[in-house]
Design an enzyme around this catalytic site. Structure first.
Site, PDB file in Angstrom:
ATOM      1  N   HIS A  71       0.668  -1.352  -0.035  1.00 40.62           N
ATOM      2  CA  HIS A  71      -0.032   0.195  -0.036  1.00 40.62           C
ATOM      3  C   HIS A  71       0.995   1.268  -0.209  1.00 40.62           C
ATOM      4  CE1 HIS A  71      -3.911   2.234   1.115  1.00 40.62           C
ATOM      5  NE2 HIS A  71      -2.764   3.014   1.652  1.00 40.62           N
ATOM      6  N   GLU A  72       1.690   1.244   0.831  1.00 39.02           N
ATOM      7  CA  GLU A  72       2.765   2.568   0.946  1.00 39.02           C
ATOM      8  C   GLU A  72       3.566   2.682  -0.203  1.00 39.02           C
ATOM      9  OE1 GLU A  72       1.884   4.672   2.806  1.00 39.02           O
ATOM     10  OE2 GLU A  72       0.726   3.293   4.480  1.00 39.02           O
ATOM     11  N   HIS A 123       1.654   4.745  -2.778  1.00 39.95           N
ATOM     12  CA  HIS A 123       1.676   6.098  -2.638  1.00 39.95           C
ATOM     13  C   HIS A 123       3.278   6.685  -2.987  1.00 39.95           C
ATOM     14  CE1 HIS A 123      -1.984   6.786  -0.494  1.00 39.95           C
ATOM     15  NE2 HIS A 123      -1.825   5.926   0.516  1.00 39.95           N
TER      16      HIS A 123
END
Lengths: 491, 491
Positions: free
Chosen positions: B255-256, B259
């Site tokens: 997920h990170e 980003h």
């Protein structure tokens, strides 16, 4: 809000921003991804511009005019620091300041390449520019006074080169004589064996705590160069590991803990004010050196450390008695490099640089003649010739960074450490009993109480004089070194 | 220098300082000594004051007036961002802005205590103040328009609550129905076994590289909360490890990385400009969610990950086929907590918050009635009752931080991810073949080329529309979820 309140509120924010800038340097040496270097330059330049603007903000001048001279001694000291810094900043034309910043950034790159190539001629042209601009800055700061003193004042407020010439003049012959006597004796034993990195770092952290470093307000990381960074409640240190040389790591750690404890132990009431940091480079170095040498390399402490070394790395470390371990820690050897020099020879390296850089700034020595001058002086003091520029005139980063006036603070710090140690021994007669148990608290507590907690409250000389009980002089350091190394080498 | 040059030079320094402020937050969550918290507050406040002053500097207004509307599309986009930010900053009275900063700092502490005590009544008074001040800010920003929209605009420029109400209104019933159908089926297998922290972190770093994260311009550390921080060449992520739940660590990392890749892949020409960061929270979340879910939780990728898990943790992980591993990764279970929710139920958590916070800002819902409203809505959507406030209305930090208008960007990001994934599958028909080998480059390359590299050049909706080939809607996400979970649960 009074003018003093306004001044201090503004200053507090500036100090806070300066802490952030310092943390950014720490990050760069420890955590920053390698691909971020260019972006980081831009970030740092933006931060420096903010700090420069704040330090020269004309409102400071207005507030200072309204404040005058406070009666309260703490307020008076705050105002003295702010006024000094503001007046110095105001004397240097903005164009000169930014020219120097750009130049030393370029000079650093040229120096690193020249050192790698062992080619002083490649460094000389940019060094000439650095000398010229820093001389111009010194003249602007001196305002008719001595140019070198004006540069020195950046690192050691109030110090005068003439005093240092006298002090170092008394230091040099006795150090040269002691060095010759020691090196005529059979060499000391050295460590052998393997010293794994994890063991070195674990022992580093143990040593940091042993010397009173508050881990809740700091941290220990690895970096290429050991350093201490930050003030108040966030003072971080770095160390390095070299596989076959555990002393490199361990004594770098103790040295940096000396710097860091000074910052950590300043009166919390001074946090984020001009009084909240170490008062000068020389006083700072006195703390790192007394931790590292007078305490850390003492016979008593080495006895304790010997046990820790064996616990960490096993019994086969090349020496098998406390006494031989103490001798290994304090081994004196020929060497070219200042940063690797032993306690006895270190100041000779510094004195050489001090004399050469004063001659560069005064114009008595041309940059083109610097390499020869270095080599001649080195041979005169150390008795053998420099083999290559990287081991001589190109070894240190300082001049490429424009740091003229910085070197003497190293030896001044050693002189201060000598004075403090003499007073400490009188105040704590049973010092060695604690050290032999790995308990440094009597020494570190004495330093905290008598020196560190004051931060910038007194002038550098005054804070040493208060703690040592007499005006600083080179005598105690020389007496200590002669006694220690005579004992070690049976002179 | 033209007015545009001046504007951009000033803005570049502001962006550089904002990067420093971001790094300070990163440091606080990863490296800062615990005793440094108070000093750090002072440092951050000083930095925020500098940033605020720069963002409202009247010279920006002068330069903007002179610049007008540039013809070059990149320059036009830069000016659009700067003008928007300047005008928004100018609309909020300085006292209101600093009141809010102080209030949320206090509210955060009160919220953390109230959550620990499971006591909403203890939080309600300060939440009332937060709602009141943020409403006042929204009214100032809205300048006669919709108050909630004005707050939403901070996180998702150009978005309107009315459009989201319609979109989410279409999402909710089909998600509720799908959830009910899935939970009527037998549960999926779960992992068992031990998953050592070092193994989780090693696999995290492998996953980060696998998803195209450039480790030379970033780093992975542990923190309490996973996050991504920074833009350009210094984009760092954190993850966390939970001994029995390796998916927590691994999917937080992916997920990170979604980003972080977005930030890393923006055109380098935009570095340290308003175009050099992700364009909105919703578009940002679309990247993290498509990495995490559509790619990372796909059947194909799970096949590869299963092998990596066995290599890292041994064969005894509780499931023994690729298919069972895929089912374990996508297990749907009842739960109270948004951040732990599965892909199917996650948006229902968000929609609940979106509806409640609009009602709070409009005044239709009083803070005193919030807990009951939360619990009623939760039971309506999830079919069971909240057992305690820490599992309900007190679970998220956002409202205590004044972040009204933030929650809907999570679901908007999921909707965007659905649109992008549909387009990606058309553009890369053999996507699964690469994913099954642990090769995400076709997907990550497509996202970089079609979306990420543009940074802030286009509006959030426009950049999604360009990449997806059609106006964003909830349809593709719903189709994807219904197909995936029907297959998994045999509906």
């Amino acid at each position: 809000m009074t003018a003093y309140d306004n001044l201090m509120a503004f200053q507090r924010d500036t100090e806070a921003l300066a802490q952030i800038a310092g943390r950014l340097s720490w990050d760069q040496e420890t955590m920053m991804p390698r691909g971020a270097a260019d972006q980081r330059s831009d970030e740092r330049a933006a931060m420096e511009a903010v700090l420069h603007q704040r330090r020269t903000d004309p409102r400071i001048g207005d507030w200072l005019a309204q404040v005058g001279q406070p009666e309260d001694p703490v307020a008076a000291a705050q105002v003295r620091h702010i006024r000094r810094s503001y007046e110095r900043a105001a004397r240097v034309p903005e164009k000169l300041a930014s020219d120097i910043a750009r130049l030393v950034s370029r000079a650093h790159v040229v120096w690193a390449e020249a050192r790698a190539d062992d080619d002083f001629a490649a460094f000389a042209p940019v060094l000439k520019e650095v000398v010229a601009l820093r001389r111009a800055e010194g003249e602007a700061l001196a305002d008719g006074g001595d140019t070198y003193d004006a540069l020195l004042d950046d690192y050691e407020p109030g110090a005068k080169a003439a005093d240092l010439v006298e002090m170092f003049g008394a230091l040099r012959p006795r150090l040269v004589a002691l060095r010759e006597a020691v090196l005529s004796k059979p060499p000391m034993p050295g460590l052998t064996g393997s010293f794994d990195e994890q063991g070195q770092m674990n022992l580093s952290r143990l040593l940091a705590k042993t010397f009173g470093y508050d881990m809740a307000r700091g941290r220990v990381d690895k970096a290429v160069h050991p350093f201490s960074s930050g003030s108040g409640d966030d003072v971080r240190i770095t160390t390095r590991t070299v596989p076959l040389e555990p002393f490199n790591c361990l004594y770098s750690t103790i040295h940096e803990v000396g710097h860091a404890s000074y910052e950590q132990n300043i009166d919390p009431a001074y946090r984020l004010t001009p009084l909240g940091g170490g008062v000068s480079m020389g006083v700072h170095e006195s703390q790192s050196r007394i931790f590292e040498n007078q305490l850390g390399r003492s016979r008593a402490f080495c006895g304790w450390l010997y046990g820790q070394m064996r616990d960490t790395f096993g019994p086969d470390i090349g020496v098998s008695t406390e006494e031989d371990f103490y001798r290994a820690v304090n081994r004196v050897q020929n060497g070219y490099i200042r940063t690797e020099a032993d306690e006895l020879q270190y100041n000779l390296h510094v004195l050489l640089r001090f004399d050469l850089e004063r001659a560069l700034i005064s114009g008595d020595l041309a940059v083109d003649d610097l390499e020869t001058a270095w080599n001649d002086r080195f041979e005169a003091d150390f008795g053998f010739a420099v083999d290559r520029p990287a081991h001589g005139v190109l070894q240190d980063v300082h001049w490429s960074a424009g740091l003229f006036g910085y070197f003497p603070t190293y030896s001044l710090g050693n002189v201060y450490a000598g004075c403090l140690y003499a007073a400490l021994r009188k105040a704590v007669p049973d010092l060695d009993e604690g050290l032999a148990r790995g308990d440094t608290s009597a020494a570190t507590g004495w330093l905290r109480e008598n020196l560190q907690r004051h931060g910038g409250l007194y002038s550098p000389r005054a804070v040493i004089e208060r703690a040592a009980g007499q005006a600083p002089s080179e005598g105690p350091l020389l007496d200590y070194l002669e006694e220690k190394f005579s004992g070690l080498y049976g002179l």
